[in-house]
Design a protein around this motif. Structure first.
Motif, PDB file in Angstrom:
ATOM      1  N   TYR A   1       0.822  -1.207   0.000  1.00 22.39           N
ATOM      2  CA  TYR A   1       0.000   0.000   0.000  1.00 22.39           C
ATOM      3  C   TYR A   1       0.858   1.260   0.000  1.00 22.39           C
ATOM      4  O   TYR A   1       0.564   2.216  -0.703  1.00 22.39           O
ATOM      5  N   GLU A   2       1.941   1.232   0.776  1.00 17.26           N
ATOM      6  CA  GLU A   2       2.837   2.395   0.844  1.00 17.26           C
ATOM      7  C   GLU A   2       3.962   2.277  -0.179  1.00 17.26           C
ATOM      8  O   GLU A   2       5.009   2.917  -0.037  1.00 17.26           O
ATOM      9  N   ASN A   3       3.776   1.421  -1.167  1.00 14.97           N
ATOM     10  CA  ASN A   3       4.676   1.331  -2.313  1.00 14.97           C
ATOM     11  C   ASN A   3       6.050   0.739  -2.016  1.00 14.97           C
ATOM     12  O   ASN A   3       7.052   1.126  -2.623  1.00 14.97           O
ATOM     13  N   ARG A   4       6.106  -0.211  -1.084  1.00 12.02           N
ATOM     14  CA  ARG A   4       7.349  -0.937  -0.876  1.00 12.02           C
ATOM     15  C   ARG A   4       7.304  -2.241  -1.667  1.00 12.02           C
ATOM     16  O   ARG A   4       6.242  -2.800  -1.901  1.00 12.02           O
ATOM     17  N   SER A   5       8.487  -2.727  -2.049  1.00 11.85           N
ATOM     18  CA  SER A   5       8.528  -3.969  -2.815  1.00 11.85           C
ATOM     19  C   SER A   5       8.264  -5.159  -1.916  1.00 11.85           C
ATOM     20  O   SER A   5       8.703  -5.189  -0.767  1.00 11.85           O
ATOM     21  N   MET A   6       7.566  -6.132  -2.475  1.00  7.23           N
ATOM     22  CA  MET A   6       7.351  -7.407  -1.779  1.00  7.23           C
ATOM     23  C   MET A   6       8.199  -8.456  -2.474  1.00  7.23           C
ATOM     24  O   MET A   6       8.026  -8.721  -3.667  1.00  7.23           O
ATOM     25  N   TYR A   7       9.132  -9.043  -1.726  1.00  9.64           N
ATOM     26  CA  TYR A   7      10.079  -9.990  -2.327  1.00  9.64           C
ATOM     27  C   TYR A   7       9.849 -11.405  -1.823  1.00  9.64           C
ATOM     28  O   TYR A   7       9.560 -11.624  -0.646  1.00  9.64           O
ATOM     29  N   VAL A   8      10.037 -12.346  -2.728  1.00  6.20           N
ATOM     30  CA  VAL A   8      10.048 -13.767  -2.371  1.00  6.20           C
ATOM     31  C   VAL A   8      11.396 -14.331  -2.811  1.00  6.20           C
ATOM     32  O   VAL A   8      11.856 -14.033  -3.914  1.00  6.20           O
ATOM     33  N   LEU A   9      12.019 -15.128  -1.958  1.00  7.14           N
ATOM     34  CA  LEU A   9      13.238 -15.823  -2.357  1.00  7.14           C
ATOM     35  C   LEU A   9      12.863 -17.169  -2.960  1.00  7.14           C
ATOM     36  O   LEU A   9      12.127 -17.944  -2.338  1.00  7.14           O
ATOM     37  N   LYS A  10      13.331 -17.426  -4.158  1.00  8.38           N
ATOM     38  CA  LYS A  10      13.041 -18.687  -4.822  1.00  8.38           C
ATOM     39  C   LYS A  10      14.279 -19.567  -4.767  1.00  8.38           C
ATOM     40  O   LYS A  10      15.347 -19.195  -5.267  1.00  8.38           O
ATOM     41  N   PHE A  11      14.142 -20.725  -4.134  1.00  7.59           N
ATOM     42  CA  PHE A  11      15.218 -21.716  -4.076  1.00  7.59           C
ATOM     43  C   PHE A  11      14.898 -22.778  -5.124  1.00  7.59           C
ATOM     44  O   PHE A  11      13.876 -23.471  -5.010  1.00  7.59           O
ATOM     45  N   SER A  12      15.754 -22.901  -6.139  1.00  3.44           N
ATOM     46  CA  SER A  12      15.425 -23.824  -7.220  1.00  3.44           C
ATOM     47  C   SER A  12      16.676 -24.381  -7.874  1.00  3.44           C
ATOM     48  O   SER A  12      17.646 -23.653  -8.078  1.00  3.44           O
ATOM     49  N   THR A  13      16.632 -25.680  -8.176  1.00  4.75           N
ATOM     50  CA  THR A  13      17.732 -26.283  -8.919  1.00  4.75           C
ATOM     51  C   THR A  13      17.410 -26.356 -10.407  1.00  4.75           C
ATOM     52  O   THR A  13      18.055 -27.086 -11.160  1.00  4.75           O
ATOM     53  N   GLY A  14      16.401 -25.618 -10.805  1.00  4.88           N
ATOM     54  CA  GLY A  14      16.099 -25.541 -12.241  1.00  4.88           C
ATOM     55  C   GLY A  14      14.804 -26.245 -12.580  1.00  4.88           C
ATOM     56  O   GLY A  14      14.115 -26.783 -11.714  1.00  4.88           O
ATOM     57  N   GLY A  15      14.459 -26.238 -13.855  1.00  9.68           N
ATOM     58  CA  GLY A  15      13.220 -26.878 -14.310  1.00  9.68           C
ATOM     59  C   GLY A  15      12.094 -25.873 -14.411  1.00  9.68           C
ATOM     60  O   GLY A  15      12.200 -24.755 -13.902  1.00  9.68           O
ATOM     61  N   GLU A  16      11.030 -26.281 -15.083  1.00 10.09           N
ATOM     62  CA  GLU A  16       9.918 -25.367 -15.303  1.00 10.09           C
ATOM     63  C   GLU A  16       8.782 -25.658 -14.360  1.00 10.09           C
ATOM     64  O   GLU A  16       8.185 -26.733 -14.402  1.00 10.09           O
ATOM     65  N   LYS A  17       8.420 -24.686 -13.512  1.00 12.55           N
ATOM     66  CA  LYS A  17       7.281 -24.824 -12.608  1.00 12.55           C
ATOM     67  C   LYS A  17       7.261 -26.180 -11.897  1.00 12.55           C
ATOM     68  O   LYS A  17       6.262 -26.882 -11.903  1.00 12.55           O
ATOM     69  N   LYS A  18       8.413 -26.486 -11.251  1.00 12.83           N
ATOM     70  CA  LYS A  18       8.424 -27.701 -10.419  1.00 12.83           C
ATOM     71  C   LYS A  18       7.379 -27.545  -9.324  1.00 12.83           C
ATOM     72  O   LYS A  18       7.026 -26.416  -8.946  1.00 12.83           O
ATOM     73  N   PRO A  19       6.868 -28.669  -8.808  1.00  8.71           N
ATOM     74  CA  PRO A  19       5.963 -28.549  -7.648  1.00  8.71           C
ATOM     75  C   PRO A  19       6.669 -27.772  -6.544  1.00  8.71           C
ATOM     76  O   PRO A  19       7.878 -27.927  -6.355  1.00  8.71           O
ATOM     77  N   ALA A  20       5.927 -26.939  -5.850  1.00  8.01           N
ATOM     78  CA  ALA A  20       6.585 -25.952  -4.994  1.00  8.01           C
ATOM     79  C   ALA A  20       5.989 -25.879  -3.588  1.00  8.01           C
ATOM     80  O   ALA A  20       4.840 -26.260  -3.343  1.00  8.01           O
ATOM     81  N   ILE A  21       6.841 -25.381  -2.681  1.00  9.12           N
ATOM     82  CA  ILE A  21       6.462 -25.175  -1.277  1.00  9.12           C
ATOM     83  C   ILE A  21       6.507 -23.680  -0.992  1.00  9.12           C
ATOM     84  O   ILE A  21       7.474 -23.012  -1.356  1.00  9.12           O
ATOM     85  N   TRP A  22       5.496 -23.184  -0.352  1.00  8.89           N
ATOM     86  CA  TRP A  22       5.422 -21.761   0.018  1.00  8.89           C
ATOM     87  C   TRP A  22       5.568 -21.608   1.526  1.00  8.89           C
ATOM     88  O   TRP A  22       4.906 -22.306   2.285  1.00  8.89           O
ATOM     89  N   ILE A  23       6.458 -20.688   1.946  1.00  9.21           N
ATOM     90  CA  ILE A  23       6.565 -20.327   3.369  1.00  9.21           C
ATOM     91  C   ILE A  23       6.569 -18.813   3.465  1.00  9.21           C
ATOM     92  O   ILE A  23       7.357 -18.159   2.774  1.00  9.21           O
ATOM     93  N   ASP A  24       5.703 -18.246   4.298  1.00  7.57           N
ATOM     94  CA  ASP A  24       5.759 -16.801   4.519  1.00  7.57           C
ATOM     95  C   ASP A  24       5.856 -16.491   6.009  1.00  7.57           C
ATOM     96  O   ASP A  24       5.481 -17.298   6.848  1.00  7.57           O
ATOM     97  N   ALA A  25       6.377 -15.315   6.300  1.00 10.26           N
ATOM     98  CA  ALA A  25       6.501 -14.843   7.687  1.00 10.26           C
ATOM     99  C   ALA A  25       6.127 -13.368   7.716  1.00 10.26           C
ATOM    100  O   ALA A  25       6.097 -12.707   6.679  1.00 10.26           O
ATOM    101  N   GLY A  26       5.812 -12.872   8.890  1.00  7.77           N
ATOM    102  CA  GLY A  26       5.625 -11.438   9.068  1.00  7.77           C
ATOM    103  C   GLY A  26       4.331 -10.884   8.526  1.00  7.77           C
ATOM    104  O   GLY A  26       4.227  -9.680   8.319  1.00  7.77           O
ATOM    105  N   ILE A  27       3.321 -11.728   8.305  1.00  9.23           N
ATOM    106  CA  ILE A  27       2.062 -11.169   7.810  1.00  9.23           C
ATOM    107  C   ILE A  27       1.439 -10.302   8.906  1.00  9.23           C
ATOM    108  O   ILE A  27       0.717  -9.349   8.621  1.00  9.23           O
ATOM    109  N   HIS A  28       1.761 -10.637  10.166  1.00 13.98           N
ATOM    110  CA  HIS A  28       1.394  -9.778  11.296  1.00 13.98           C
ATOM    111  C   HIS A  28       2.655  -9.064  11.760  1.00 13.98           C
ATOM    112  O   HIS A  28       3.601  -9.700  12.229  1.00 13.98           O
TER     113      HIS A  28
END
Lengths: 620, 233
Positions: A348-375
């Motif tokens: 909302y205040e125009n800051r970037s939202m970043y996700v770190l992607k850990f990947s050994t390659g490949g196209e749209k491998k099945p993936a796991i999502w972890i987030d923190a700090g939503i509160h």
């Protein structure tokens, strides 16, 4: 020695050390020594001014290290920081350490000694001091580390037995005035050695504190000239500080020891000619003093920037948003084949939202999502996620199970700060309540109240019980599902990826490992499996430090809650969806001390690793 | 909506009732060197009672936060009655803990602390305990515990089946003039309610001495300008 050479050598009217050299002179006879001693007295080796200007780094470092818990021992610090370190050390070990003020310096600074004592009256004692020579920075820095090390808390031999019989007195800065002077900018008197007292010569200050003691005072081996670096002072112990320093970086007392002198560039050839003429051997040990000092300063700057490099990043401290974002960049730079940083949109205040992607390659491998700090106020969640990012990278690099096998089949997406606006707000110090900010920072229909609970804003039974319609409430759901840009960005990212198999979110506090549903009390279809996975994960967590987590659905362990992220993920078909509430159970609550960060992160990792391996082994 | 009969010990209804019992325990046995926390609930049940209240029966363990995770756990049992009245009224607690008298006495520390601060010159004053990073000096720890015990009176009084209170932070401590040989302390505390996630601010005046324990003399709810960035004047 001829007069013209002396006047040559006394020429020191330029203030740069550029192309100055340091020569090592190996005296071979008594005669050589006499020549050198006379040379020493004749050379005006006053301090040159530096135009070094990198102290902002040190100042920033000082702000960050207000507590010894996150004190950076691998950096040089100014006097104020060292004095604060002493106070914090005393405060944390008040039954062992006291700070003794033994008097003031010439410029009226207190001189402190740390007394390490297990009690008793005037036990036999050991004295250690450092910094009597202001420019010998490694001595102060070593003494700081020693103060922290001499601590019988961990009962490591032989400190407890020593302290049972003796006291230890440690003076970290024996010459505070001089030390402050070496930090002066813009004229960076980095090479100042003496005290700072006025002398009989108004142009010259300071006494060599290591020639001022009452031990054959006045004899040969010190100077009566106030402008000399080994000026003994007008009388024994005339200096409050009573410590002494030598002008030469080491001082010749015999033919066994070499003499190092810094020679101004303009005097270089004359001196070399002089030495050659007298058959005194010498070598150049520092070819360009300015360069050397520049390198040293750069080293200091690098050390001061240490927090931005993951190799020495302080995981046992809470960091602000900028530092975390820098950490991400460094991590990506150090592991560029494995990790990339994805910008999934702005807040909302125009800051970037970043996700770190850990990947050994490949196209749209099945993936796991972890987030923190939503509160925002749940700082242990961001701090844990930072540690996790580094741990996943390390485990991959060092081929430690199960990360390589997980990453061969799946990608991991880790969002360290899901609510950047809120997190920044919790760092505002003007109000004691701002630390407890929870929501986003969007404007609402009530001009007095801001923000939406980002974990009630998801399109999962949005509008049901377990959230509020009042913009001033902490669990305000927002005007509509996904009204918040932060939630919209994550939803868009996960939906367009289309192949997430697990969704996990980190919160605090209460020590809970939860699965869907939050919006309703009936069991989710996969309840037996989810409960079993969560139970085993909590056991893995417990194996690290004995921390006990309760396992159950969000509805049953916390309360009914609608519009939660975990429900949204599960209802979208992401079966292995879990929510963590990290330490503690209420003693510190949101204000979990930083010394618990690493332990919390490690036990959480044990649980996450178990779940990720399980997800990997159970494709669907 | 609430179930009658046996309750799942790890679920929130049992936990909230146990927390109420903890507040009661701390008001009676808390001190500058002792604050109890819930370790876990072993068994729990609930039933509706005559006159529209709800009574919980609990079997649980507590630890002394001062001893850390290495400290012994005390086994307790409690009856917690939440009245169902028009206006909120405080829950009623009957509590019994095994071996309460046998845990290491803190009399020595209590006395030393009392002697240090009862002198007429003592004017302790502090803010933000702990600070944003969870730091608290050793000197402030007994004051933090006193605030936590005093806050327990408020948390006990304000509790219902729909609340779960903890103390988030001590915003300020101001020592007042001692009276009748009691340490007099004015606290401003921030309480956190887990179900609603709200932070609630209370000002209170408490007394303490080793003999008389903690007494709360005045409490005053502090209104907040809703989510204002500046503290209210």
């Amino acid at each position: 020695m001829n007069v013209s050479l002396v006047s040559y050598l006394k020429c020191l009217f330029f203030f740069f050390l550029n192309r100055d050299q340091v020569l090592r002179i190996n005296a071979e006879s008594e005669n050589h020594i006499q020549i050198l001693k006379k040379l020493e007295r004749d050379v005006d080796s006053g301090v040159s001014e530096h135009l070094v200007r990198e102290r902002e780094e040190m100042v920033r470092n000082a702000d960050v290290e207000r507590q010894t818990k996150s004190f950076n021992f691998a950096a040089y610090h100014d006097l104020e920081t060292i004095y604060n370190f002493m106070d914090t050390l005393v405060a944390s070990h008040s039954n062992l350490i006291t700070k003794v003020n033994i008097g003031s310096t010439y410029e009226n600074r207190p001189m402190y000694v740390l007394k390490f004592s297990t009690g008793g009256e005037k036990k036999p004692a050991i004295w250690i001091d450092a910094g009597i020579h202001a420019r010998e920075w490694i001595s102060h820095a070593t003494a700081v580390w020693l103060a922290d090390r001499v601590n019988f808390k961990e009962n490591r031999a032989p400190v407890p037995s020593i302290l049972s019989q003796m006291d230890i007195y440690l003076m970290i800065v024996a010459n505070p005035d001089g030390y402050v002077f070496t930090h002066r900018s813009p004229n960076f008197y980095r090479l100042w050695r003496k005290s700072r007292s006025a002398t009989s010569n108004p142009k010259c200050h300071g006494v060599d504190l290591n020639r001022n003691w009452d031990a054959e005072f006045g004899g040969p081996g010190a100077s009566d000239d106030p402008c000399a670096e080994d000026y003994r002072g007008p009388s024994a112990q005339s200096e409050i500080e009573v410590k002494n320093i030598l002008d030469f970086w080491t001082h010749a007392v015999s033919t066994e020891q070499p003499v190092d002198i810094r020679v101004p560039h303009s005097s270089l050839y004359a001196l070399k000619d002089f030495l050659k003429k007298n058959n005194i051997p010498f070598t150049v040990i520092i070819n360009n003093v300015q360069e050397h000092l520049v390198r040293e300063r750069e080293e200091m700057v690098r050390n001061a920037k240490m927090e931005s490099k993951t190799k020495s990043f302080n995981f046992a401290a809470y960091h602000d948003l900028e530092t975390i974002y820098n950490f991400m960049d460094t991590l990506v730079a150090n592991h560029s084949k494995l990790i990339s940083k994805v910008n999934i949109g702005s807040t909302y205040e125009n800051r970037s939202m970043y996700v770190l992607k850990f990947s050994t390659g490949g196209e749209k491998k099945p993936a796991i999502w972890i987030d923190a700090g939503i509160h925002a106020r749940e700082w242990i969640s961001h701090a844990t996620a930072v540690w996790l990012a580094d741990r996943i990278a390390k485990d991959f690099k060092e081929n430690r199970a199960h990360v390589p096998s997980i990453l061969s089949q799946m990608d991991i997406y880790l969002m360290i700060v899901a609510n950047p606006d809120g997190y920044v707000f919790t760092h505002i110090s003007s109000s004691p309540l701002s630390r407890f900010w929870c929501k986003s920072r969007s404007a609402t229909s009530n001009p007095k109240c801001h923000g939406v609970d980002l974990n009630r804003n998801w399109d999962a039974e949005f509008g049901g019980p377990g959230a509020s319609d009042d913009p001033c409430a902490e669990d305000y759901r927002g005007p509509s599902a996904q009204s918040e840009i932060e939630v919209k960005n994550i939803v868009k990212f996960i939906m367009s990826h289309g192949n997430f198999k697990s969704f996990m979110t980190l919160h605090s506090y209460m020590q809970l490992l939860m699965y869907p549903y939050g919006y309703i009390g009936i069991d989710a279809p996969d309840w037996p499996e989810l409960h079993d996975v969560a139970t085993k994960a909590s056991k893995a967590l417990n194996s690290w430090h004995g921390t006990v987590y309760k396992v159950g659905s969000i509805f049953h362990t916390i309360d009914q809650a609608s519009g939660t992220s975990v429900d949204w993920a599960y209802l979208r078909g992401i079966k292995y969806s879990f929510a963590f509430a990290l330490r503690d159970t209420g003693e510190y609550g949101f204000l979990l001390p930083a010394d618990q960060i690493v332990s919390t992160a490690r036990e959480t990792w044990f649980a996450l690793r178990y779940i990720m391996k399980y997800v990997c082994d159970h494709p669907y | 909506m609430a179930s009658t009969g046996d309750l799942e010990p790890t679920h929130y209804p049992a936990r909230r009732a146990a927390q109420v019992a903890l507040h009661y325990l701390n008001t009676h046995h808390g001190s500058p060197f002792r604050v109890f926390g819930l370790q876990q609930v072993h068994k729990a049940s609930a039933e509706d009672v005559a006159a529209g209240g709800r009574k919980y029966k609990l079997d649980f363990s507590v630890t002394d936060w001062g001893s850390g995770s290495a400290g012994p756990a005390l086994r307790c049992s409690a009856d917690v009655l939440f009245p169902r009245t028009e206006r909120h009224s405080a829950p009623k607690v009957e509590l019994h803990c095994e071996a309460l008298q046998q845990i290491n006495s803190t009399a020595q520390e209590d006395d030393a602390f009392y002697q240090k601060y009862i002198s007429p010159d003592s004017t302790v004053s502090a803010r933000d305990i702990p600070d944003s990073f969870g730091n608290m000096s050793e000197e402030m720890q007994p004051f933090w515990r006193l605030a936590r015990v005093a806050a327990s009176f408020i948390m006990l009084r304000e509790s219902s089946e729909n609340t779960e209170f903890n103390m988030a932070k001590v915003a300020s401590i101001t020592q007042q003039e001692s009276s009748e040989e009691q340490l007099m302390l004015e606290f401003v505390v921030l309480l956190h309610d887990f179900p609603s996630q709200e932070i609630v601010q209370w000002k209170l005046l408490a007394s303490w001495s080793p003999d008389r324990g903690v007494r709360v003399l005045q409490t005053e709810w502090q209104p907040r300008c809703p989510h204002a960035t500046k503290p209210p004047n």
